[in-house]
Design a protein around this motif. Sequence first.
Motif, PDB file in Angstrom:
ATOM      1  N   ARG A   1       0.763  -1.237   0.189  1.00  0.00           N
ATOM      2  CA  ARG A   1      -0.219   0.011  -0.264  1.00  0.00           C
ATOM      3  C   ARG A   1       0.576   1.418  -0.057  1.00  0.00           C
ATOM      4  NH1 ARG A   1      -2.668  -3.010   4.506  1.00  0.00           N
ATOM      5  NH2 ARG A   1      -3.740  -4.178   3.702  1.00  0.00           N
ATOM      6  N   GLY A   2       2.327   1.580   0.695  1.00  0.00           N
ATOM      7  CA  GLY A   2       2.894   2.311   1.167  1.00  0.00           C
ATOM      8  C   GLY A   2       3.412   2.621  -0.489  1.00  0.00           C
ATOM      9  N   TYR A   3       3.918   1.935  -1.070  1.00  0.00           N
ATOM     10  CA  TYR A   3       4.264   1.922  -2.645  1.00  0.00           C
ATOM     11  C   TYR A   3       3.179   2.901  -3.451  1.00  0.00           C
ATOM     12  CZ  TYR A   3       5.880   1.410  -7.427  1.00  0.00           C
ATOM     13  OH  TYR A   3       6.508   1.206  -8.101  1.00  0.00           O
ATOM     14  N   ILE A   4       2.015   1.887  -3.171  1.00  0.00           N
ATOM     15  CA  ILE A   4       0.580   2.494  -4.408  1.00  0.00           C
ATOM     16  C   ILE A   4       0.980   4.160  -3.581  1.00  0.00           C
ATOM     17  CG2 ILE A   4      -2.119   2.616  -4.692  1.00  0.00           C
ATOM     18  CD1 ILE A   4      -1.618  -0.248  -4.692  1.00  0.00           C
ATOM     19  N   LEU A   5       0.973   4.817  -2.338  1.00  0.00           N
ATOM     20  CA  LEU A   5       0.369   5.459  -2.331  1.00  0.00           C
ATOM     21  C   LEU A   5       1.487   6.619  -2.674  1.00  0.00           C
ATOM     22  CD1 LEU A   5      -0.921   7.613  -0.048  1.00  0.00           C
ATOM     23  CD2 LEU A   5       0.228   6.778   1.566  1.00  0.00           C
ATOM     24  N   ARG A   6       3.044   5.993  -2.107  1.00  0.00           N
ATOM     25  CA  ARG A   6       3.832   6.722  -3.388  1.00  0.00           C
ATOM     26  C   ARG A   6       3.916   7.373  -4.701  1.00  0.00           C
ATOM     27  NH1 ARG A   6       9.613   5.279  -0.821  1.00  0.00           N
ATOM     28  NH2 ARG A   6       9.226   6.547   0.686  1.00  0.00           N
ATOM     29  N   ARG A   7       3.536   6.167  -5.325  1.00  0.00           N
ATOM     30  CA  ARG A   7       3.181   6.631  -6.475  1.00  0.00           C
ATOM     31  C   ARG A   7       1.988   7.834  -7.163  1.00  0.00           C
ATOM     32  NH1 ARG A   7       1.715   1.878 -10.929  1.00  0.00           N
ATOM     33  NH2 ARG A   7       1.960   3.528 -13.152  1.00  0.00           N
ATOM     34  N   LEU A   8       1.049   7.326  -6.312  1.00  0.00           N
ATOM     35  CA  LEU A   8      -0.393   7.950  -6.286  1.00  0.00           C
ATOM     36  C   LEU A   8       0.444   9.566  -6.425  1.00  0.00           C
ATOM     37  CD1 LEU A   8      -2.980   6.462  -4.581  1.00  0.00           C
ATOM     38  CD2 LEU A   8      -3.149   7.327  -7.341  1.00  0.00           C
ATOM     39  N   LEU A   9       1.240   9.749  -5.201  1.00  0.00           N
ATOM     40  CA  LEU A   9       1.927  11.230  -5.070  1.00  0.00           C
ATOM     41  C   LEU A   9       2.653  11.661  -5.707  1.00  0.00           C
ATOM     42  CD1 LEU A   9       1.994  10.769  -1.116  1.00  0.00           C
ATOM     43  CD2 LEU A   9       0.938  12.716  -2.119  1.00  0.00           C
ATOM     44  N   ARG A  10       3.793  10.399  -6.203  1.00  0.00           N
ATOM     45  CA  ARG A  10       4.457  10.788  -7.083  1.00  0.00           C
ATOM     46  C   ARG A  10       4.195  11.886  -8.558  1.00  0.00           C
ATOM     47  NH1 ARG A  10      10.604   7.969  -5.318  1.00  0.00           N
ATOM     48  NH2 ARG A  10      10.206   8.899  -3.288  1.00  0.00           N
ATOM     49  N   ARG A  11       2.897  10.837  -8.907  1.00  0.00           N
ATOM     50  CA  ARG A  11       2.575  11.119 -10.059  1.00  0.00           C
ATOM     51  C   ARG A  11       2.087  11.924 -10.102  1.00  0.00           C
ATOM     52  NH1 ARG A  11       0.989   7.274 -13.961  1.00  0.00           N
ATOM     53  NH2 ARG A  11      -0.900   8.282 -13.924  1.00  0.00           N
ATOM     54  N   SER A  12       1.492  12.583  -9.167  1.00  0.00           N
ATOM     55  CA  SER A  12       0.852  14.417  -8.951  1.00  0.00           C
ATOM     56  C   SER A  12       1.923  14.954  -9.200  1.00  0.00           C
ATOM     57  CB  SER A  12      -0.608  14.315  -7.853  1.00  0.00           C
ATOM     58  OG  SER A  12       0.498  13.678  -6.730  1.00  0.00           O
ATOM     59  N   ILE A  13       2.562  15.040  -8.897  1.00  0.00           N
ATOM     60  CA  ILE A  13       3.711  15.334  -8.590  1.00  0.00           C
ATOM     61  C   ILE A  13       4.507  16.343  -9.778  1.00  0.00           C
ATOM     62  CG2 ILE A  13       5.864  15.891  -7.113  1.00  0.00           C
ATOM     63  CD1 ILE A  13       4.756  14.949  -4.997  1.00  0.00           C
ATOM     64  N   ARG A  14       4.681  14.880  -9.857  1.00  0.00           N
ATOM     65  CA  ARG A  14       5.148  15.173 -11.805  1.00  0.00           C
ATOM     66  C   ARG A  14       4.698  15.522 -12.339  1.00  0.00           C
ATOM     67  NH1 ARG A  14       8.047  13.598 -14.951  1.00  0.00           N
ATOM     68  NH2 ARG A  14       7.195  12.177 -16.455  1.00  0.00           N
ATOM     69  N   ALA A  15       3.076  15.556 -12.677  1.00  0.00           N
ATOM     70  CA  ALA A  15       2.282  15.943 -13.742  1.00  0.00           C
ATOM     71  C   ALA A  15       2.808  17.543 -13.241  1.00  0.00           C
ATOM     72  CB  ALA A  15       0.612  15.360 -13.317  1.00  0.00           C
ATOM     73  N   MET A  16       2.273  18.159 -12.389  1.00  0.00           N
ATOM     74  CA  MET A  16       2.315  19.171 -11.843  1.00  0.00           C
ATOM     75  C   MET A  16       3.551  19.954 -12.447  1.00  0.00           C
ATOM     76  SD  MET A  16      -0.718  20.389 -10.163  1.00  0.00           S
ATOM     77  CE  MET A  16      -0.227  22.317  -9.436  1.00  0.00           C
ATOM     78  N   ARG A  17       4.760  19.110 -12.253  1.00  0.00           N
ATOM     79  CA  ARG A  17       6.075  19.665 -13.159  1.00  0.00           C
ATOM     80  C   ARG A  17       6.148  19.777 -14.544  1.00  0.00           C
ATOM     81  NH1 ARG A  17      10.198  19.966  -9.413  1.00  0.00           N
ATOM     82  NH2 ARG A  17      11.751  19.463 -10.988  1.00  0.00           N
ATOM     83  N   LEU A  18       5.490  19.195 -14.589  1.00  0.00           N
ATOM     84  CA  LEU A  18       4.755  19.084 -16.500  1.00  0.00           C
ATOM     85  C   LEU A  18       3.804  20.167 -17.168  1.00  0.00           C
ATOM     86  CD1 LEU A  18       4.388  14.572 -17.096  1.00  0.00           C
ATOM     87  CD2 LEU A  18       6.633  16.517 -17.985  1.00  0.00           C
ATOM     88  N   LEU A  19       3.399  20.371 -15.793  1.00  0.00           N
ATOM     89  CA  LEU A  19       2.060  21.767 -16.140  1.00  0.00           C
ATOM     90  C   LEU A  19       3.046  23.350 -15.921  1.00  0.00           C
ATOM     91  CD1 LEU A  19      -0.626  20.723 -14.673  1.00  0.00           C
ATOM     92  CD2 LEU A  19      -0.755  21.033 -16.985  1.00  0.00           C
ATOM     93  N   GLY A  20       4.601  22.629 -15.743  1.00  0.00           N
ATOM     94  CA  GLY A  20       5.529  23.663 -15.276  1.00  0.00           C
ATOM     95  C   GLY A  20       5.350  24.559 -14.393  1.00  0.00           C
ATOM     96  N   VAL A  21       5.127  23.489 -13.105  1.00  0.00           N
ATOM     97  CA  VAL A  21       5.139  23.981 -11.986  1.00  0.00           C
ATOM     98  C   VAL A  21       5.760  23.423 -10.788  1.00  0.00           C
ATOM     99  CG1 VAL A  21       3.739  24.504  -9.654  1.00  0.00           C
ATOM    100  CG2 VAL A  21       2.432  24.672 -11.441  1.00  0.00           C
ATOM    101  N   LYS A  22       7.352  24.019 -10.563  1.00  0.00           N
ATOM    102  CA  LYS A  22       8.023  23.657 -10.381  1.00  0.00           C
ATOM    103  C   LYS A  22       8.326  23.192  -8.286  1.00  0.00           C
ATOM    104  CE  LYS A  22      11.016  22.340 -14.225  1.00  0.00           C
ATOM    105  NZ  LYS A  22       9.858  22.634 -15.114  1.00  0.00           N
ATOM    106  N   ASP A  23       7.736  24.055  -7.950  1.00  0.00           N
ATOM    107  CA  ASP A  23       7.994  24.121  -6.152  1.00  0.00           C
ATOM    108  C   ASP A  23       7.017  23.212  -5.991  1.00  0.00           C
ATOM    109  OD1 ASP A  23       9.119  26.292  -6.634  1.00  0.00           O
ATOM    110  OD2 ASP A  23       7.660  27.818  -6.943  1.00  0.00           O
ATOM    111  N   GLU A  24       7.184  23.179  -4.107  1.00  0.00           N
ATOM    112  CA  GLU A  24       5.819  22.410  -4.084  1.00  0.00           C
ATOM    113  C   GLU A  24       4.371  22.298  -3.744  1.00  0.00           C
ATOM    114  OE1 GLU A  24       6.197  21.071   0.447  1.00  0.00           O
ATOM    115  OE2 GLU A  24       8.768  22.254   0.476  1.00  0.00           O
ATOM    116  N   VAL A  25       3.746  21.518  -4.532  1.00  0.00           N
ATOM    117  CA  VAL A  25       2.013  21.860  -4.588  1.00  0.00           C
ATOM    118  C   VAL A  25       1.669  21.395  -4.031  1.00  0.00           C
ATOM    119  CG1 VAL A  25       2.507  22.147  -7.729  1.00  0.00           C
ATOM    120  CG2 VAL A  25       2.168  19.320  -5.541  1.00  0.00           C
ATOM    121  N   LEU A  26       1.360  20.104  -3.159  1.00  0.00           N
ATOM    122  CA  LEU A  26       0.530  19.496  -2.289  1.00  0.00           C
ATOM    123  C   LEU A  26       0.783  21.036  -0.831  1.00  0.00           C
ATOM    124  CD1 LEU A  26       1.964  15.941  -1.972  1.00  0.00           C
ATOM    125  CD2 LEU A  26       0.431  16.677  -3.222  1.00  0.00           C
ATOM    126  N   PRO A  27       1.161  21.927  -0.690  1.00  0.00           N
ATOM    127  CA  PRO A  27       0.425  22.360   0.687  1.00  0.00           C
ATOM    128  C   PRO A  27      -0.646  23.255  -0.225  1.00  0.00           C
ATOM    129  CG  PRO A  27       2.750  22.735   0.316  1.00  0.00           C
ATOM    130  CD  PRO A  27       2.180  21.571  -1.156  1.00  0.00           C
TER     131      PRO A  27
END
Length: 885
Positions: free
Chosen positions: A303-329
Amino acid sequence: MKTAEIKRRWLEFFESKGHTVVPSASVISNDPSILFNIAGMVQFIPYLSGDVPAPYPRATSVQKCVRTADIEEVGKTTRHGTFFQMNGNFSFGDYFKREAIQFAWELLSTPEDKGGLGFDPERLWVTVHREDEASIELWLEETDIPRERIQSRGNEDNFWHTGQPGPGGYCSEIYFDRGPDYGVEGGPEADEDRYIEIWNLVFMEFELSEVRSKTDFDIKGELPAKNIDTGMGLERVAFLKQGVENMYEVDEVFPVIKAAADMAGISYGDDEEDDVRLRVVADHVRSALVIIGDGVRPGNEGRGYILRRLLRRSIRAMRLLGVKDEVLPSLLPVSRDAMKESYPELEKDFKRISQVAYAEERAFLRTLESGTQLLENSVAEISRGGTLSGDVAFALHDTHGFPIDLTMEMAEEAGVKVDREGFEALMKEQRTRAKADAKAKKGGLQTDLSAFAALREGGPSEFVGYDALVADSTVRGLVADGASVPVARAGETVDAVLDLTPFYAESGGQTSDIGIFVGDGFKARVHDVQNPVAGLAAHRIEILEGELEAGASLSAQVDSEHRYQAQQAHSATHMIHAALREVLGETATQAGSLNQPGYLRFDYSYPEAMTAQMRAEVEEAANLAVRNNFEVGYEYMSYEDAKKSGATALFGEKYPEIVRVVDIGGLWSRELCGGTHVKSTAEIGPISLYSESSVGSGTRRVEASVGLDAIRSLSKERAIVQALSDLLKVPGPEVFDRVGGLLGRIKEAEKTIAQLERDKVLAGAGEAAQDAQTVGDVRFVGVNLGEAGGGDVRTFAQDVKQRLGDTASVVAAFGAAGGRPTVVVAVSPAAQELGFKAGDLVKTATGVLGGGGGGKPDLAQGGGQDASKIDEAIAAVRRELQERG
Ligand code: SER
């Protein structure tokens, strides 16, 4: 109609039909074969299978579900959410098909103002299993649906099971027709995008013994009772009821799309590729929120891996949209607000949830930075359509903690494939190596490493300590005396392996970090960190309070002062190395090093000692680099490229394919190094090179104190000079000359004293001659001159003999300069005529003293070992004279 309202109506409707309302179970499944609850029925499996009698005949729930099998489809279709809610009504041996159909139709077709869901019955379609003709009849009897809107399908679509042995059965699905704008006519058989499945009625009557795939399974027999398990996709109904295009645009999800678009400075709906990314972000952020809410922490497995993957994928998607800073806050609170009406606990527990998520994001951003650089460099060398080597994929996984899926996704975006087989082969090799390692070390003096090797199989323990000194983490395992243990209690010392750690494990000469672990009711001190097997950090901890269990969450906190000083020393070591090469030439290569707070030791190959001048130059060059405040940079590259770029490496060391290169002042110092360093050289402070010595042939060692310790040691030396200056009453700079002068004078004085001593000895010669005794036929003088040296003893013996004139005389004089006895025997011509020979008599004496000697008949000299026997030796000579007289 808001999502929460649909949920409310659902529960109310089934409650009115005699169902017990059962709260959603956690997303974490109780069933160990399923990581997450994937359907509303999972919490009821024991009742459905008949293993446990159901406490109620009918139940209803709205279950939180997580399914990630189709994660790649998220955002691209209308209905693939990794988190979704499933409304369900269940009968445990109570009602069966007829009522299930009747309830469904009633709730769907009752108008909204009458408390129903208000679907237009004309736009509803139904499917049944090909072998379940009976259900068609029931649909026709119980509802207004015409025969032409009922379609029959096979196992692929109309048989339901969990994917595991257990209950299963034919199902009947209800679809809503979105209209001709969304696809072709012809019902669900023709187009499942136009006709959206909203509700699945499962008629559970079979027990499955084996399930090989969705369509390939064995039916063992019938269940003890016929059950009903239905599932309505809450998000699907919501998007249809809210008049939006897909499940990501519903009230509980869309606000995150909006916030993400604002952050990226774009508008949702302008660009399909961007829209997909925004939907991925919104879906994954929401799933992560709920999953963390239910107690999962990011990790490398399950489960930890699935969670990590979800978080990482969302952060990556934001980077691809040009947002390089922290997004989750920015995004997580938006998701919380959208969800809190249905799940108030997400708001109450938000502090904890957000801490976990934000820490993971920070760790990932660091990983991304280093790994992305490597990936981009590697991809740049490959033409479109080419393949990224398994080596690089492995390095990304092993060193940078990139899950293979992330590597594949990023490579795919760049139009490059990944050699997955090569990657898997390397992973396998690593596992075998770790096992062999553990086996080889078993039984020897080394500890048994198999427990660590087993933990390593879950992937590397990620090092996040290049920047972070504090990290939230999870205990992957505890090891005591070579064996895994479930728990460690106050007073015990064990090795703890974490999923990720800011602690630097001792390597490359740099001492390990120390610090503390704190968690719920416990505290531990970290004394040491080592890599018992490659890629796995084991923290040697002493539990100070409470107890620590494998799987527990904790905050890992590095002693920042200790780390700061260790990296001052480590960067200083690189600089001393560069300075040595500058002064002594390229051949002064590194042979080993040690860096710990305040101190560095550096061994290098060089045939001879440095002169004082060279030492000063090396120290000066290193300190000049401090003064110049060079930036300390790092880069990941292939070993070959690193060598080409002029980086120095330790001879004979085995390096991985991909290495980290640390440079200081650009090319001035470039080394392969995984250690931690200061950001720029001025942070180091002074480097005081205080020693140079030999450590075996061709290898020299320099030692230096660093930073504040350098200041402290220099200040100690200054205090010594000050004390000497006070004592000698000259200014500091003159102390050396003054001490030199004093030493000269002492030497002179010593010479004078020696002369005086000699004079004194010789002055005793007259007295000794007078005291001569008659022994046998000769006059004999036997005397111990104490500390006198050989020369003086000789002069003395000859002098006494002289004084005794023509008589037959024998003089035996002894001295013991430095504790070693000397004897000189002088025999007058008259005594020689009587047959006495100096050489013989010396032998008699040295025989007693434990030595030997010899000479001419008139004068002979000898030595011995034991000065305490001088009196005995005198007596022996005397006896000899007596006996031979
Ligand atoms: N178990 C069925 C499903 O998940 C109905 O609840 O579709």
